[in-house]
Design an enzyme around this catalytic site. Structure first.
Site, mmCIF file in Angstrom:
data_model
loop_
_atom_site.group_PDB
_atom_site.id
_atom_site.type_symbol
_atom_site.label_atom_id
_atom_site.label_comp_id
_atom_site.label_asym_id
_atom_site.label_seq_id
_atom_site.Cartn_x
_atom_site.Cartn_y
_atom_site.Cartn_z
ATOM 1 C CB SER A 1 -0.794 -0.091 1.085
ATOM 2 O OG SER A 1 -2.039 0.782 1.069
ATOM 3 C CG ASP B 1 -8.778 -20.349 -15.133
ATOM 4 O OD1 ASP B 1 -9.525 -21.430 -15.540
ATOM 5 O OD2 ASP B 1 -8.797 -19.671 -14.327
ATOM 6 C CB ILE C 1 -9.062 -19.304 -9.115
ATOM 7 C CG1 ILE C 1 -8.887 -19.404 -7.691
ATOM 8 C CG2 ILE C 1 -7.791 -18.148 -9.379
ATOM 9 C CD1 ILE C 1 -7.622 -20.169 -6.977
ATOM 10 C CG ASP D 1 -5.829 -3.552 -3.809
ATOM 11 O OD1 ASP D 1 -6.536 -2.661 -3.382
ATOM 12 O OD2 ASP D 1 -4.657 -3.656 -3.779
ATOM 13 C CG HIS E 1 -5.081 -2.717 0.102
ATOM 14 N ND1 HIS E 1 -4.523 -2.279 -0.952
ATOM 15 C CD2 HIS E 1 -4.748 -1.953 1.018
ATOM 16 C CE1 HIS E 1 -3.760 -1.316 -0.685
ATOM 17 N NE2 HIS E 1 -3.845 -1.152 0.832
HETATM 18 CA CA CA Z 1 -10.516 -20.908 -12.972
#
Ligand code: CA
Length: 567
Positions: free
Chosen positions: A209, A293, A299, A457, A494
């Site tokens: 930060s 992905d 994710i 973030d 963050h």
């Molecule tokens: Ca994935």
């Protein structure tokens, strides 16, 4: 007179209770000064206020509520020093100094570690050497580093705007922006040399930060001071990110006004989105982007390819648990597109929709949970407070940051972060922003720059850090890989937190790069069981050097990093 040259060898041995490892000094170095003797070492423009020998054990950390998680830290036997640099009276009549906390371990590994700060600083924290990533139980001091920390030249005052009162003094702005780190580094290195009888062999700056911004600032303006830095979630254009924060508040206040009755004539900001609304949002992010992905695992590794459309969630009729209002959808779309100036140009950055936005690590910045007309969102308390009294020229002194945010006219007011006047001769974009891609001198001496940034973030956009690294590549081409590497962390908020693999050893990656020439391309990260946002505790994944991304190899457990490659 420099005391350490007067210490006879026998006394030097006696005062090494927190002293240097005897026998490790190279031929010709000065005799080391013991802990108490450091107070008499003459260093220009500085004065020590504390020297004490601390036994190995555990200490309560300054500025952290006793009993709270992470309120204590393990420490080795060390010499603890505090002092002031450039004690002075500001134009506001208040006393200022650059305060520092320095800890010199008895078993020194020959390295110097500058622990970066956070927010607008103003607290003298303990220089234990906080590590990067989440959930660390050790620290750099335990690993043998000599560690320093600075309050950046001012102390927080009481009251809602107490942390930003220093913004009324031009030198205090400059100290926070860049001068305090340079001065603290200078004095710390002198004290290290006096105490151990030799200079540090390697110097590192590690921060997240504002600490990440500080790290970048050092590579740009003080390229000789450090050999390697870690800039996590760097606040390197924080004046502009603060303009984005007030823009967010205006957008989300509109949604809140529609969702709940006003209190004292103001929208209750925490009502902008319910926790259920946020989960609906991230479920839709996964629906649209998780498989990009090649693996549905919660994710979004291929987040640069995610062209998320929040409109898919818009209610066709009345608001239900399964849809968002038009105002909510518009607020998200406009916020994530980024605040723009009057000509339509991005002022700060656009943002990416990611699957960690529902965690309270994200929502407490944007909305908070206050049921009153006085929001506790960090975008109000921290970002708007900093904007009003520190980043803007001239500053506006106010206690009511919510009113300031709601009344901020981006088209007319945002120029204030670039402005100067007779009192403030450096704009905040000059003194605070660390956006220069000219790191010629740092690169020439082989300096290394390691970035980490969470894709979820809420404070600083991962895309803005990508923008900086792209800027380095424009200037340095393929040589960029020899000096700067960025690791993005999907789902991480963050600095740490969120449903992410946020525990990783960034410092070892940096040190191995600097000292062994082993450039990091893959860093294994772990999801912490004690992180309440994590639904897959113990999961490990590789973090990959940008622009590479993690990809499943097609067989084996998806909870094990060994079955993923960086591609
Ligand atoms: Ca994935």
């Amino acid at each position: 007179m420099r005391a350490h040259v007067l210490i006879p060898a026998t006394l030097a041995v006696l005062v090494t209770a927190c002293g240097s490892p005897e026998g490790s000094r190279p031929f010709g170095s000065a005799a080391p000064a013991g802990c108490a003797q450091l107070a008499t070492v003459a260093i220009a423009n500085s004065r020590l206020t504390l020297t004490e020998s601390v036994a190995a054990g555990t200490i309560q950390l300054t500025g952290v509520q006793p009993g709270a998680p992470g309120s204590q830290a393990p420490v080795p036997a060390h010499c603890h020093v505090q002092g002031n640099i450039n004690e002075r009276t500001g134009i506001d009549g208040k006393r200022y100094a650059i305060g520092f906390d320095l800890r010199l371990p008895a078993a020194w590994n020959g390295r110097f570690y500058f622990q970066g700060g956070g927010g607008t600083d103003g607290t003298l924290r303990d220089a234990v050497g906080v590590l990067t990533g989440g959930g660390n139980t050790s620290n750099a001091l335990m690993q043998g580093y000599a560690v320093v920390f600075t309050d950046t030249g001012h102390r927080d005052e009481p009251g809602p705007n107490g942390p930003y009162q220093f913004g009324l003094d031009p030198q205090a702005r400059i100290d926070n922006g860049w001068n305090s780190m340079a001065e603290t580094g200078r004095v710390a290195k002198a004290l290290i040399a006096a105490h151990y009888g030799r200079a540090p062999q390697r110097s590192y700056f590690v921060g997240c930060s504002n600490g990440g911004r500080q790290a970048m600032m050092m590579t740009q303006r003080y390229p000789d001071m450090f050999d390697g830095v870690i800039a996590s979630a760097p606040a390197y254009r924080v004046p502009l990110a603060s303009v984005q924060a007030v823009y967010d508040t205006q957008l989300y206040a509109r949604a809140a006004a529609e969702n709940a009755p006003a209190v004292d004539g103001r929208p209750v900001l925490s009502k902008a989105f319910s926790p259920g609304d946020m989960k609906l949002l991230t479920n839709e992010v996964l629906n649209q982007c998780d498989a990009l992905d090649g693996l549905k695992d919660g994710i979004v590794d291929n987040w640069p390819a995610c062209k998320f459309k929040p409109e898919a969630l818009k209610c066709s009729g009345a608001k239900t648990d399964q849809c968002l209002t038009g105002t909510q959808v518009d607020a998200l779309a406009q916020s994530f597109a980024g605040v723009k100036d009057a000509s339509g140009k991005l002022l700060y950055s656009d943002w990416t929709f990611d699957a960690g936005l529902h965690s309270t690590e994200w929502t407490r910045w944007k909305f908070g949970d206050s049921p009153t007309a006085t929001p506790n969102a960090r975008n109000i308390i921290l970002m708007t407070g900093g904007l009003a009294m520190f980043f803007m020229t001239p500053p506006t002194v106010t206690q009511d940051f919510y009113a300031y945010a709601l009344g901020y006219d981006v088209d007319r007011n945002a120029a204030g972060v670039f402005a100067t006047n007779a009192t403030f001769r450096e704009s905040s974009m000059r003194s605070v922003a660390a956006e220069s891609t000219d790191v010629d001198a740092y690169a020439k001496r082989g300096g290394k720059l390691l970035f980490f940034h969470g894709v979820s973030d809420p404070v600083f956009s991962v895309k803005d850090t990508v923008r900086y690294v792209d800027g380095l590549r424009q200037r340095y081409g393929a040589r960029t890989d020899d000096m700067a590497r960025l690791f993005t962390v999907p789902n991480m908020a963050h600095c740490a937190g969120g449903p992410a693999t946020d525990q990783y050893d960034g410092l070892s990656a940096l040190v191995n790069w600097v000292e062994k020439g082993e450039a990091p391309s893959r860093i294994v990260a772990r999801a912490r069981p004690e992180n309440r946002d994590v639904t897959t505790p113990g999961r490990t994944r590789p973090l990959c050097a940008w622009p590479m991304q993690s990809r499943y190899n097609g067989s084996g457990s998806i909870e094990d990093a060994a079955n993923f490659s960086c591609r």
